[in-house]
Scaffold this active site. Structure first.
Site, short mmCIF file in Angstrom:
data_model
loop_
_atom_site.label_atom_id
_atom_site.label_comp_id
_atom_site.label_asym_id
_atom_site.label_seq_id
_atom_site.Cartn_x
_atom_site.Cartn_y
_atom_site.Cartn_z
N GLU B 65 -18.69 7.41 -20.00
CA GLU B 65 -18.95 6.33 -20.97
C GLU B 65 -19.53 7.01 -22.28
O GLU B 65 -19.24 6.33 -23.23
CB GLU B 65 -20.10 5.28 -20.44
N PHE B 127 -28.02 -4.80 -7.50
CA PHE B 127 -27.07 -3.39 -7.72
C PHE B 127 -26.72 -3.15 -8.89
O PHE B 127 -26.05 -4.22 -9.46
CB PHE B 127 -26.04 -3.51 -6.48
N GLN B 128 -26.92 -2.09 -9.39
CA GLN B 128 -26.42 -1.63 -10.74
C GLN B 128 -26.94 -2.47 -11.88
O GLN B 128 -26.43 -2.63 -12.62
CB GLN B 128 -24.76 -1.48 -10.73
N LYS B 177 -21.87 -11.06 -15.33
CA LYS B 177 -20.48 -10.97 -14.44
C LYS B 177 -20.10 -12.62 -14.50
O LYS B 177 -18.99 -13.07 -14.57
CB LYS B 177 -20.60 -10.43 -13.35
N MET B 495 -27.08 28.50 -32.86
CA MET B 495 -28.12 27.85 -33.35
C MET B 495 -29.48 27.93 -33.03
O MET B 495 -30.48 28.34 -33.80
CB MET B 495 -27.75 26.17 -33.79
C1 LIG Z 1 -27.55 21.35 -37.04
C2 LIG Z 1 -27.62 20.52 -38.07
C3 LIG Z 1 -27.90 20.80 -39.51
C4 LIG Z 1 -28.07 20.00 -40.66
N1 LIG Z 1 -28.05 20.54 -41.67
C5 LIG Z 1 -27.80 19.75 -42.75
C6 LIG Z 1 -27.59 20.12 -44.01
O1 LIG Z 1 -27.96 21.41 -44.19
N2 LIG Z 1 -27.57 19.52 -44.91
C7 LIG Z 1 -27.48 18.18 -44.61
O2 LIG Z 1 -27.05 17.20 -45.79
N3 LIG Z 1 -27.36 17.44 -43.60
C8 LIG Z 1 -27.63 18.34 -42.63
N4 LIG Z 1 -27.62 17.79 -41.21
C9 LIG Z 1 -27.28 16.39 -41.07
C10 LIG Z 1 -28.84 15.40 -41.34
O3 LIG Z 1 -29.48 15.48 -40.13
C11 LIG Z 1 -28.41 14.12 -41.80
O4 LIG Z 1 -27.61 13.45 -40.68
C12 LIG Z 1 -27.72 13.79 -43.24
O5 LIG Z 1 -28.24 14.79 -44.21
C13 LIG Z 1 -27.98 12.62 -43.27
O6 LIG Z 1 -26.75 12.36 -44.37
P1 LIG Z 1 -26.93 11.07 -45.57
O7 LIG Z 1 -28.31 11.19 -46.26
O8 LIG Z 1 -25.65 11.17 -46.32
O9 LIG Z 1 -27.27 9.88 -44.81
P2 LIG Z 1 -26.31 9.01 -43.80
O10 LIG Z 1 -26.96 9.33 -42.38
O11 LIG Z 1 -24.73 9.09 -43.76
O12 LIG Z 1 -26.85 7.49 -44.33
C14 LIG Z 1 -26.02 6.86 -45.06
C15 LIG Z 1 -26.90 6.35 -46.12
O13 LIG Z 1 -26.13 5.15 -46.87
C16 LIG Z 1 -26.71 4.18 -46.87
N5 LIG Z 1 -25.32 3.08 -46.83
C17 LIG Z 1 -24.63 2.83 -45.69
N6 LIG Z 1 -23.68 2.29 -46.32
C18 LIG Z 1 -23.63 1.89 -47.55
C19 LIG Z 1 -23.06 1.20 -48.67
N7 LIG Z 1 -21.89 0.61 -48.37
N8 LIG Z 1 -23.56 1.04 -49.88
C20 LIG Z 1 -24.75 1.93 -50.19
N9 LIG Z 1 -25.42 2.58 -49.25
C21 LIG Z 1 -24.83 2.54 -48.01
C22 LIG Z 1 -27.40 3.91 -45.74
O14 LIG Z 1 -28.19 2.69 -45.66
C23 LIG Z 1 -28.00 5.30 -45.49
O15 LIG Z 1 -29.32 5.10 -46.05
C24 LIG Z 1 -27.72 18.67 -40.17
C25 LIG Z 1 -27.33 18.18 -38.87
C26 LIG Z 1 -27.35 18.94 -37.94
C27 LIG Z 1 -27.00 18.54 -36.36
C1 LIG Z 2 -26.98 17.16 -26.46
C2 LIG Z 2 -27.81 18.44 -27.11
N1 LIG Z 2 -28.90 19.26 -26.38
C3 LIG Z 2 -29.46 20.40 -27.07
C4 LIG Z 2 -29.16 20.53 -28.57
C5 LIG Z 2 -30.05 21.45 -29.18
N2 LIG Z 2 -29.02 22.14 -29.67
C6 LIG Z 2 -28.57 22.32 -31.07
S1 LIG Z 2 -27.41 23.49 -31.33
C7 LIG Z 2 -27.55 24.05 -29.78
C8 LIG Z 2 -26.49 25.30 -29.37
C9 LIG Z 2 -25.07 25.02 -29.60
O1 LIG Z 2 -24.45 25.87 -29.09
P1 LIG Z 2 -22.93 26.05 -29.32
O2 LIG Z 2 -21.99 25.11 -28.79
O3 LIG Z 2 -22.46 27.36 -28.55
O4 LIG Z 2 -22.79 26.22 -30.82
P2 LIG Z 2 -23.17 27.44 -31.76
O5 LIG Z 2 -24.49 27.05 -32.50
O6 LIG Z 2 -23.12 28.63 -31.09
O7 LIG Z 2 -21.99 27.47 -32.95
C10 LIG Z 2 -28.34 23.45 -29.15
C11 LIG Z 2 -28.56 23.61 -27.74
C12 LIG Z 2 -28.52 19.34 -29.16
N3 LIG Z 2 -28.20 19.33 -30.51
N4 LIG Z 2 -27.68 18.45 -28.32
#
Ligand SMILES: Cc1cc2nc3c(=O)[nH]c(=O)nc-3n(C[C@H](O)[C@H](O)[C@H](O)COP(=O)(O)OP(=O)(O)OC[C@H]3O[C@@H](n4cnc5c(N)ncnc54)[C@H](O)[C@@H]3O)c2cc1C
Ligand SMILES: Cc1ncc(C[n+]2csc(CCOP(=O)(O)OP(=O)(O)O)c2C)c(N)n1
Ligand SMILES: [Mg+2]
Lengths: 200, 598
Positions: B65, B127-128, B177, B495
């Site tokens: 799911e 159940f469930q 249901k 990472m």
């Molecule tokens: C491993 C990892 C590393 C990351 N590193 C980075 C990084 O280096 N740089 C980075 O940027 N991010 C990074 N992120 C992502 C970060 O965590 C956020 O998800 C991201 O920065 C949020 O993007 P955003 O500000 O565009 O907002 P979003 O989460 O896309 O939110 C959208 C915003 O726009 C608004 N909005 C929605 N619809 C409308 C509309 N029609 N009109 C006006 N406003 C609207 C919403 O209210 C909200 O405030 C990383 C994520 C991971 C998992």
């Molecule tokens: C469901 C979940 N569990 C744990 C994490 C923490 N986490 C972030 S990156 C990462 C490693 C990912 O490894 P891989 O998919 O091999 O990517 P790589 O960084 O090596 O490119 C982990 C464990 C996460 N982001 N999501």
């Protein structure tokens, strides 16, 4: 939220927009410098439906906001609307967040920051049970009289006082009763309404 | 609004009586849904029965799911439509929770139906049974428990309205249901009035004027745009591009905003934030006026808040008042939809014949160009061992003319994809930004491929992440969805290993995955095609082979095991404290405050 150094009380009074849902209710300068905690009374008009209170409480607990008092009852049966009065505290920035977050809950119709919107009346009701004899009993009655508390139940050993007033007045009453045989307190929490002819 | 939406027309007492399940089908069709991702179970059997009897809606049977929800997310993000999910009660609903949370964080519009035990059994530990509305309250934009079939059509139409308007998000409809089987009347969507949830789309005129004037006076302007531009629709990207070109200002995108502005354009500085480019982050640090458009000042973007863009006045356009002044106080907030507000800004800019001070702009650009000279994304590919950056760069070059859709898992490979794959259009980039959900990419790619059957869809994956929803290979085969899974295989949770190396004294606790499967054989076991590349010299040929394969492919791209992702702003540091490469970290010590951050 990052910890910021405590600033002096710099919040200016009187220059605010009455609309609580407006993100611009306070100037950017005010929001930036005001890192002290303020108390607010906020009125929220919501659909009276199952789960609505859980949504509001979950919002506060999930985001780490304070609830100092919360009351809720249906106020408009015809339109199935309830009114929540919540007393909360936080920095001006957090308080703005609280209002914006409340405003985006789907069953919420209106959010009004009564503290900021102008003069308002705030009341709370308490039922206070005191158990005592002799001097203490007389003293309890005397204080109740001063505080305009009513006796709603009595026996030879006890009184139940009913008292309405502002929270701090209730606090004072309860405190005075505690050496006089205070047994039990039940309080409603704050309800509030804006002064003047306008509604929410 | 929620339950209180009122029928405006006559109540249709004499109307045709339908079962709850038939009402669901009818409402979905009226909402122009054609695709559902789901998984059956006891509590939704009446709904599956109704699905069986019709031909308008196509159901895709996933293998878990969570994957149904991610697939719906991929479908939604790549089309701008609402994704639809159907799962059973109890474990079906709890399995969906990660996907729902992911959609909530990344503003993805979804409607998810969950089965529920019959109303008279609710609360009996049947159940469930699970308290689905209780469990999903904090991870949905809104949710409903339908207690009577009379409420059902209104609730479904409201759910779509809530999911797609304002800041979009997931909505759960918990459907007992007995309600699925009860008889009731249908209510068309135009008879449902939304009483309380009507977000503002037009920005306040005065605020827009102030914003335009402020921007026009800028000497060091920057546009910082995010996922909200994608949410707002195609026109928003067009207007954003127009506004940037009109003003000549530099522009940077968040991870979620990539594709809203064409990468490779000279005004584009690349992504900003923790793994953003040197030029984007320093331009943010040095700007005097910042225009934030549909971006929420996430901590991955701002770095240390007290030192974020310290010399700037800030304008923020966002449809959700709670995104404004949340982390960063802005000077000119504009509550409204990106496209609506930008249209007005473009109009005013032209009408008032504004022009940024050309000398100041020239100085600003030459400053930016000097930052660009650092070539922060430069890498050396020498010898046989493939650099992951090289692998993604080659993948990009070889698919650049294919208008490909890219999804990712989470980790280093995700950041390299963001840095080295160049997006020209919105809705081509699907990644889990806010929640960072490993296991997102494969099911999301599945949903994208369903929506775009003839397109090239690639999941840029990590070998650890891909195992989290690997079972969906079976779904790909069943529905002949030729998704390409490009595993950047570094044998490590890269990472995690990177943080352990840089921040935790090189103690690599549990970040190495031993006993990985043979991904080529695994592909074959599912009936897909497996390809492995181990040397730089063979990469192009192997990628070509992948692109020519009309079936799902798992591409096992074996890369340098210990490469790190740079630039990097360590948690708790400011934009001007970036690490640019492996030799750069000696002079930076992450503070105690930074260490506790994620
Ligand atoms: C491993 C990892 C590393 C990351 N590193 C980075 C990084 O280096 N740089 C980075 O940027 N991010 C990074 N992120 C992502 C970060 O965590 C956020 O998800 C991201 O920065 C949020 O993007 P955003 O500000 O565009 O907002 P979003 O989460 O896309 O939110 C959208 C915003 O726009 C608004 N909005 C929605 N619809 C409308 C509309 N029609 N009109 C006006 N406003 C609207 C919403 O209210 C909200 O405030 C990383 C994520 C991971 C998992
Ligand atoms: C469901 C979940 N569990 C744990 C994490 C923490 N986490 C972030 S990156 C990462 C490693 C990912 O490894 P891989 O998919 O091999 O990517 P790589 O960084 O090596 O490119 C982990 C464990 C996460 N982001 N999501
Ligand atoms: Mg890895």
């Amino acid at each position: 939220m990052a910890q910021k150094p405590m600033a002096q009380n710099t919040t200016a009074q009187g220059s605010r927009s009455p609309s609580a849902q407006n993100a611009t209710a306070q100037s950017p300068e005010e929001l930036r410098v005001s890192t002290h905690t303020e108390k607010r009374t906020i009125a929220v008009l919501v659909d009276n439906e199952p789960g609505v209170l859980a949504r509001v409480i979950g919002l506060f607990s999930g985001r780490g906001y304070n609830i100092e008092s919360l009351t809720v009852t249906e106020v408009d049966p015809e339109n199935a609307l309830s009114r929540i009065t919540v007393v909360t505290s936080g920095t001006p920035m957090i308080l703005e967040q609280i209002k914006a977050q409340l405003g985006r809950l789907v069953p919420v119709h209106k959010v009004s920051d009564l503290t900021m919107a102008g003069p308002y009346v705030e009341r709370e009701l308490a039922l206070v049970k005191v158990n005592g004899a002799g001097e203490k009993r007389v003293e309890a009655l005397r204080i109740a009289d001063i505080f305009k508390a009513r006796v709603v139940d009595a026996s030879h050993e006890h009184f139940v006082f009913e008292m309405t007033g502002k929270t701090d007045k209730l606090d004072a009453f309860v405190e005075l009763m505690s050496p006089l045989g205070l047994i039990d307190v039940s309080r409603t929490g704050v309800v509030a309404i804006q002064r003047g002819p306008e509604g929410l | 609004m929620s339950t209180q939406t009122m029928p405006t027309g006559e109540t249709t007492t004499s109307a045709e009586q339908l079962t709850g399940s038939e009402i669901v089908i009818k409402a979905l069709i009226e909402q122009e849904v054609d695709t559902i991702f789901g998984y059956p179970g006891g509590a939704v059997l009446p709904l599956y029965d109704a699905l069986f009897k019709q031909n308008s809606l196509r159901h895709y049977l996933v293998r878990h799911e969570q994957a149904a929800v991610h697939a719906a997310e991929g479908y939604a993000r790549s089309t701008g439509r609402v994704g639809v999910v159907l799962v059973t009660s109890g474990p079906g609903a709890t399995n969906a929770v990660t996907g729902l949370t992911d959609a909530l964080m990344d503003s993805i519009p979804l409607v998810c139906f969950t089965g529920q035990v019959p109303t008279h059994l609710i609360g009996n530990d049947a159940f469930q049974e699970a308290d689905t509305t209780g469990i999903t309250r904090p991870c949905t934009k809104h949710n409903y428990l339908v207690k009577s079939v009379a409420d059902l059509p209104r609730i479904i139409h409201e759910a779509f309205h809530v999911a797609r308007s304002g800041r979009p998000g997931p909505v759960v409809i918990d459907l007992p249901k007995d309600v699925q089987q009860a008889l009731g009347a249908y209510l068309p969507k135009d008879q449902v009035k939304h009483r309380s949830y009507n977000p503002q789309v037009k920005g306040e005129k005065g605020a827009i004027e102030r914003a335009v004037e402020l921007f026009a006076g800028a000497k060091r302007p920057i546009i910082y745009s995010g996922g909200g531009v994608i949410n707002s629709g195609d026109r928003a990207s067009v207007l954003l591009t127009e506004f940037a070109r009109l003003t000549g200002a530099p522009i940077t995108n968040t991870l979620m905003g990539l594709g809203a502005y064409p990468a490779g354009d000279p005004q584009f500085l690349g992504m900003l934030g923790m793994h953003g480019t040197y030029e984007a982050n320093l331009a943010m640090h040095g700007c005097d006026v910042m225009l934030a458009v549909g971006a929420r000042f996430d901590d991955r973007v701002t770095g240390k808040l007290s030192e974020f863009a310290p010399y700037s006045k800030k304008i923020q356009v966002d449809i959700d008042p709670s995104s404004i002044n949340k982390n960063v106080v802005v000077d000119v907030p504009i509550v409204g939809d990106v496209a609506h507000v930008l249209e007005e800004m473009v109009r005013l800019w032209k009408q008032r014949q504004h022009k940024l001070d050309p000398n100041a702009l020239k100085t600003w650009w030459s400053q930016i160009d000097s930052w660009r000279q650092r070539k922060c994304l430069h890498f050396e590919q020498t010898g046989d061992v493939m650099k992951p950056q090289y692998a993604i760069n080659r993948l990009y070059e070889m698919t650049a003319d294919r208008d490909a859709f890219i999804t990712t898992e989470v980790g280093q490979h995700q950041m390299w994809a963001a840095q080295y794959y160049q997006f020209q259009k919105p809705n081509r980039w699907m990644t889990s930004g806010g929640l960072g959900t490993m296991g997102y990419g494969l099911p999301a790619a599945m949903g994208v491929q369903v929506a775009h059957p003839d397109a090239l869809v690639i999941d840029i994956a990590g070998e650890a992440s891909i195992l989290m929803n690997m079972q969906e290979m079976s779904t790909l085969i069943q529905y002949r969805l030729p998704v390409k899974i490009f595993i950047v295989n570094n044998q490590w949770m890269g990472m995690v290993r990177q943080w352990q190396q840089l921040l935790h004294g090189e103690r690599y606790a549990e970040s190495y995955t031993d006993s990985l499967p043979d991904f080529v054989k695994l592909a074959e076991a599912y009936g897909a095609v497996g390809i492995r590349a181990t040397k730089a010299a063979e990469l192009d040929d192997k990628i070509r082979e992948m692109l020519e394969t009309p079936k799902p492919v798992i591409f096992d791209c074996c890369v340098d095991e210990v490469e790190n992702c740079f630039p990097m702003i360590p948690s708790g540091s400011a934009h001007n404290q970036m690490l640019l490469g492996p030799d750069d970290h000696a002079d930076h010590k992450t503070s105690e405050d930074g260490m506790v951050l994620v």
